[in-house]
Every structure is written in structure tokens, then in C-alpha cells.
Design an enzyme around this catalytic site. Structure first.
Site, mmCIF file in Angstrom:
data_model
loop_
_atom_site.group_PDB
_atom_site.id
_atom_site.type_symbol
_atom_site.label_atom_id
_atom_site.label_comp_id
_atom_site.label_asym_id
_atom_site.label_seq_id
_atom_site.Cartn_x
_atom_site.Cartn_y
_atom_site.Cartn_z
ATOM 1 N N ASP A 10 0.601 -7.731 6.988
ATOM 2 C CA ASP A 10 -0.581 -6.909 6.715
ATOM 3 C C ASP A 10 -1.565 -7.812 5.965
ATOM 4 O O ASP A 10 -1.348 -8.158 4.808
ATOM 5 C CB ASP A 10 -0.171 -5.685 5.880
ATOM 6 C CG ASP A 10 -1.355 -4.764 5.577
ATOM 7 O OD1 ASP A 10 -2.507 -5.242 5.621
ATOM 8 O OD2 ASP A 10 -1.119 -3.574 5.275
ATOM 9 N N TYR A 52 0.847 -1.202 0.000
ATOM 10 C CA TYR A 52 0.000 0.000 0.000
ATOM 11 C C TYR A 52 0.882 1.251 0.000
ATOM 12 O O TYR A 52 1.843 1.343 0.780
ATOM 13 C CB TYR A 52 -0.929 -0.035 1.226
ATOM 14 C CG TYR A 52 -1.695 1.256 1.391
ATOM 15 C CD1 TYR A 52 -2.446 1.773 0.337
ATOM 16 C CD2 TYR A 52 -1.656 1.979 2.586
ATOM 17 C CE1 TYR A 52 -3.135 2.970 0.471
ATOM 18 C CE2 TYR A 52 -2.350 3.164 2.725
ATOM 19 C CZ TYR A 52 -3.088 3.660 1.660
ATOM 20 O OH TYR A 52 -3.757 4.847 1.795
ATOM 21 N N LYS A 64 -11.434 -2.009 5.471
ATOM 22 C CA LYS A 64 -11.707 -2.793 4.260
ATOM 23 C C LYS A 64 -12.670 -3.950 4.575
ATOM 24 O O LYS A 64 -13.751 -3.707 5.041
ATOM 25 C CB LYS A 64 -10.388 -3.280 3.657
ATOM 26 C CG LYS A 64 -9.273 -2.219 3.659
ATOM 27 C CD LYS A 64 -9.656 -0.956 2.900
ATOM 28 C CE LYS A 64 -8.489 0.014 2.915
ATOM 29 N NZ LYS A 64 -8.878 1.403 2.730
#
Ligand code: P1T
Length: 384
Positions: free
Chosen positions: A173, A101, A198
Site C-alpha cells: 500500500d 490504516y 490522497k
């Protein structure tokens, strides 16, 4: 009563009827402080940054979903990333996946690099690249799998072994998988991190982060950072995430079903170039995905033929059900352009070197009817 299935845990783990009223749903404890009978004589709650019953229920629920002892919630996913890196000291080094990300890359390279922590970004789809980057200063290994946005798969078990041999803390993650598809602790992760914004919340109406840990000492250190640095979520958001979690398994099943059909549709379309999705047998780490994931998820990236950029931009403006927006993992489908949106903070040369092309389109496939989703993509591809 003991239960082991995630389908039951999402509803019951950490959730008790409210002792004062019997309310079956955990109340929103909208309070900043708690009255003490005498100094130090309290009911386990002193101040809401430190403890909140709504947050506690959520933390316990999340720990159960990740099959770990402790959960800690943060006001955003980035708040959770921040707490992990604050475990380190100047001079320490981190080996991180080079596809990740953009916000994680940004906090590493702009905030923590100037505090004396050194980051090495390597392609972790081959664990040998992690071994090659290890040195005596390596204190943390940062894994994201599947990676954002190229859906690379990293072998958690192999990378965790390499990290542990060097005495490093291994963080995974797990945002793209959610605890339904993958529990990295089972493969050796020390800390499992999520942007709960999310799939965990799943309804695009809360921003939140999570860390799950099993080790008592690591939990103490992270709980200290959570309270001391103060990036804690409010009780209303905790309530909403608890509510979202109750359907995690049902949502994920549909995300996976729809994701498979969309990936297969894209792969046969004459205008589409590459499709990145770990469920394809020819995905470089498909076997690793099969080993560590329950299914392949609803995230897909793709390019148009010849890496066409202008037609990709036209496509991004043309979908109707897939809304053009940052974020992912909500019930509704989203489309994004990593190069200008979620990964714009990674310098272009670096992005291109890592394989993230300007022509890349990212889909978060929602839980709408598959025929409507395909029709939307079909119409948008016709304009591209
Ligand atoms: O947005 P926030 O809740 O702070 O979480 C940050 C984060 C951390 N890790 C991963 C893998 C992520 O995807 C994110 C956030 N990602 C987006 C907003 C996105 O659209 O990719």
C-alpha cells in the site's frame, strides 16, 4: 516518443488527443454503454463497468507512474483492498504490518476473517518478524510503508524476498508515498495499491483506489474481480484524478519541503514529546527510507510531552489552517486524532500494543506557505 521521467509521465503517459475531435484533455465519457454494429462487433467497449475510455487513460497513466504494465481503478481505496484479498481462498493466511490504516485492519478482521482467511499482524520494521510468521498457508504479505499513522518504514526489498520464498503475493500500500516518492515494484512488490483519494488526486474532492500490477495472470485475475465485483469509479472521478495527477510532482516537492520544516519545528518545541517522521537521522529505519524513497513525504505524527491527552485534544481544536478532518494528501493541511478517527476500528489494547497512543496527533502537511503553517502550529501549541 520514449520518456522516463515521472515529471513527464504525469502529463503524457496514457494520454492521447481524442481521435474524434482532437480534444487535448481526455473527455469524460459519461455513458453506461456503447452501441454495437452487430452482436460482438464493437470498438473495444461494451459496458461501462467493464471498460471506459476515461478510466482507461487514467489506468494507463497510473501504471506508467508505478513503472508497471497495468493499472486498475476502483471506486475507493477500500474497493482496491477488497479486490486484493478476494484473490485468496478460505484457509489462506496473510501476514500484514501491525501499523496500518484502520479501515484495512477492519476489512481484514471483520469481513475476510469470517470467510476463513487468517491474518497475522507483525511489526515489519524488522523483516525477521515476517520470516517468523511465515508458514505453509501464507499466500499474501501486506505491506504499508510509511505506515499509517506511525510512519514506520518497512524494507520492501527484504520483505518481498521473504514473501516470495514462501510463494506469497506481496502487496504494498503505497498511499503515503505516492508514485513520486517510491515505486515498490522496483523493490519486488507484485501489487502496488493506492488510496488515490490522497496524494494521487491531491485535491480532497474524489475518493478512489488503484492497483498496479506487472504480471499478466495477476492482472487478468484482478481485472476479473474489478468487473465482477463492480467497485469501479465513474468517468467524472477518473477525469478529476487525471487532472490532479498532472501536478503530482510539484505538489509532492512542496509537501516534502514543508513536511521537513514542520518536523524540525516540532522536534525542537518544548511541549512536544515524540515526533514520528522518516526523515530524521535517528528514525529507526532512516537508512531504509533513504534507500527506497526519493524524499520523506508530508506526513508527520507526534505526541505532546508525557503523552498528555487533554492538551492534545485542546491542540486538535485550536489549529486554524490545519483543519481537523480524516484523510490526507490534499493540497490543504489537515490534522487528525488516529485513536478516535482513522484508527478507531482497531481495538484499544491492540492499538496500544502496536505503539499507537491515545495522545498521538497526525498531520498531513499541505502546500501552503511554511511560515503560515508554523505560525498556526505555534499558536495551537501555546493553547495546549
Ligand atoms: O479512503 P479510501 O480511498 O477508501 O482508502 C483507504 C485507505 C487505504 N490505505 C491507506 C494507507 C489509507 O490511508 C486509506 C485511507 N485513509 C484515511 C482516510 C486516513 O485518513 O488515514
Amino acid at each position: 516518443m520514449k520518456y522516463n521521467h515521472i515529471e513527464t509521465k504525469v502529463l503524457h503517459a496514457g494520454i492521447e488527443p481524442d481521435p474524434s475531435t482532437g480534444a487535448i484533455m481526455t473527455p469524460i465519457f459519461q455513458t453506461s454503454t456503447y452501441v454495437q454494429a452487430a452482436p460482438g462487433d464493437h470498438k473495444g467497449y461494451e459496458y461501462a463497468r467493464t471498460q471506459n475510455p476515461t478510466r482507461n487513460a487514467l489506468q494507463q497513466n497510473l501504471a506508467a507512474l508505478e513503472q508497471m504494465k497495468y493499472g486498475l481503478c476502483f471506486s475507493t481505496g477500500m474497493g482496491a483492498v477488497d479486490a486484493c484479498i478476494k484473490l485468496l481462498s478460505p484457509g489462506d493466511e496473510v501476514i500484514a504490518t501491525n501499523d496500518l490504516y484502520g479501515g484495512s485492519y477492519r476489512i481484514f478482521t471483520t469481513v475476510f476473517a469470517k470467510m476463513g482467511i487468517k491474518f497475522h499482524f507483525v511489526d515489519m520494521s524488522n523483516p525477521d518478524n515476517v520470516s517468523a510468521a511465515i508458514n505453509s498457508q501464507t499466500k499474501m504479505v501486506w505491506v504499508e510503508t510509511p505506515t499509517n499513522p506511525l510512519l514506520k518504514i518497512i524494507d520492501i526489498e527484504s520483505v518481498a524476498k521473504i514473501g516470495h520464498q514462501a510463494g506469497a503475493i506481496v502487496v504494498v500500500d503505497n498511499t503515503f508515498s505516492s508514485p513520486y516518492l517510491q515505486n515498490p515494484f522496483k523493490q519486488g512488490a507484485d501489487i502496488v495499491m493506492h488510496s488515490a483519494t490522497k496524494y494521487i488526486n491531491g485535491h480532497s474532492d474524489v475518493v478512489m483506489g488503484v492497483l498496479c500490477v506487472n504480471d499478466d495472470d495477476l492482472h487478468q485475475r484482478l481485472a476479473f474481480l474489478q468487473n465482477t465485483c463492480g467497485a469501479t469509479p465513474g468517468p467524472m472521478d477518473c477525469f478529476l484524478v487525471l487532472r490532479g495527477i498532472k501536478t503530482l510532482h510539484i505538489r509532492m516537492e512542496r509537501h516534502c519541503q514543508n513536511g521537513k520544516k514542520v518536523a524540525e519545528y516540532l522536534a525542537q518545541h518544548p511541549k512536544v514529546g515524540e515526533v514520528y517522521w522518516p526523515g530524521f537521522e535517528n528514525h529507526p529505519n532512516h537508512e531504509v527510507a533513504k534507500k527506497q524513497m526519493r524524499d520523506f513525504g508530508g506526513m508527520i505524527s507526534f505526541t505532546l510531552k508525557n503523552d498528555a491527552i487533554e492538551p492534545a485534544l485542546t491542540f486538535l481544536k485550536s489549529t486554524k489552517l490545519f483543519s481537523l478532518a480524516e484523510s490526507l494528501g490534499g493540497v490543504e493541511s489537515l490534522v487528525g486524532h488516529p485513536a478516535t478517527m482513522t484508527h478507531a476500528s482497531i481495538p484499544k489494547e491492540q492499538r496500544i500494543a502496536n505503539g499507537l497512543k491515545d495522545s498521538l496527533i497526525r498531520l498531513s502537511v499541505g502546500i501552503e506557505h511554511i511560515d503560515d503553517l508554523i505560525a498556526d502550529l505555534d499558536a495551537a501549541l501555546a493553547t495546549a
